[in-house]
Design an enzyme around this catalytic site. Sequence first.
Site, PDB file in Angstrom:
ATOM      1  N   GLU A 182       0.863  -1.177   0.000  1.00 10.80           N
ATOM      2  CA  GLU A 182       0.000   0.000   0.000  1.00 10.80           C
ATOM      3  C   GLU A 182       0.899   1.227   0.000  1.00 10.80           C
ATOM      4  O   GLU A 182       1.963   1.214   0.605  1.00 10.80           O
ATOM      5  CB  GLU A 182      -0.906   0.064   1.232  1.00 10.80           C
ATOM      6  CG  GLU A 182      -1.982  -0.996   1.284  1.00 10.80           C
ATOM      7  CD  GLU A 182      -1.529  -2.278   1.960  1.00 10.80           C
ATOM      8  OE1 GLU A 182      -2.220  -3.299   1.803  1.00 10.80           O
ATOM      9  OE2 GLU A 182      -0.476  -2.274   2.635  1.00 10.80           O
ATOM     10  N   TYR A 217       7.581   2.532  -7.207  1.00  8.25           N
ATOM     11  CA  TYR A 217       6.864   1.268  -7.380  1.00  8.25           C
ATOM     12  C   TYR A 217       6.429   1.079  -8.828  1.00  8.25           C
ATOM     13  O   TYR A 217       6.549  -0.006  -9.394  1.00  8.25           O
ATOM     14  CB  TYR A 217       5.660   1.191  -6.445  1.00  8.25           C
ATOM     15  CG  TYR A 217       6.012   1.237  -4.973  1.00  8.25           C
ATOM     16  CD1 TYR A 217       7.075   0.499  -4.464  1.00  8.25           C
ATOM     17  CD2 TYR A 217       5.291   2.023  -4.091  1.00  8.25           C
ATOM     18  CE1 TYR A 217       7.399   0.534  -3.117  1.00  8.25           C
ATOM     19  CE2 TYR A 217       5.605   2.060  -2.746  1.00  8.25           C
ATOM     20  CZ  TYR A 217       6.666   1.325  -2.263  1.00  8.25           C
ATOM     21  OH  TYR A 217       6.982   1.365  -0.933  1.00  8.25           O
TER      22      TYR A 217
END
Length: 176
Positions: free
Chosen positions: A122, A134
């Site tokens: 997350e 990411y």
Amino acid sequence: MSAVQGRAPIDAARILAGWAQACRPMGEGDLEQVDAVERQIYSFPWTRGNFADSLRSGYDAWVVRDGAQLLGYCVSMVALDEAHLLNISVAPTAQGRGLGRRLLAWVEQRAAVHHARSLLLEVRPSNAVAKGMYERAGYERIGLRRGYYPAARGREDAIVMRKMLVLPDTGDVHGG
């Protein structure tokens, strides 16, 4: 999909060794420095107790050091065939040098060795640097957790991201 079709296994140990930094399992003796870095970089940090609980639970927790200086750390867990990145952090003095990406590669390799088919995480929508890292590393958005994080004015959502992992012995990418 095979490694030949676009994804090759990452040798994170080689990457970290190239930096001549020591990556080793996090222990109780690291918690004071980990806690200090955590409080420097986050408005809503994990507590020392969160890290201690992670160690007691047997989570995969690592620190990266240059001598006595703590440069970064990460905590992940594997449940069945899925890994979850719980915390990845780089000390302010070590930021901007690619260590976050190297730590992420380390977590991916460790998860694949433990037979995880994918790695979940997350990230706050407001954390553009982490979100970009990411995405560049091949993570895809798969969901949203409303009100997941504490924030200065209430709660902030979390973007849920996933990356399918490469098995280290075969080069095969696990399918979804």
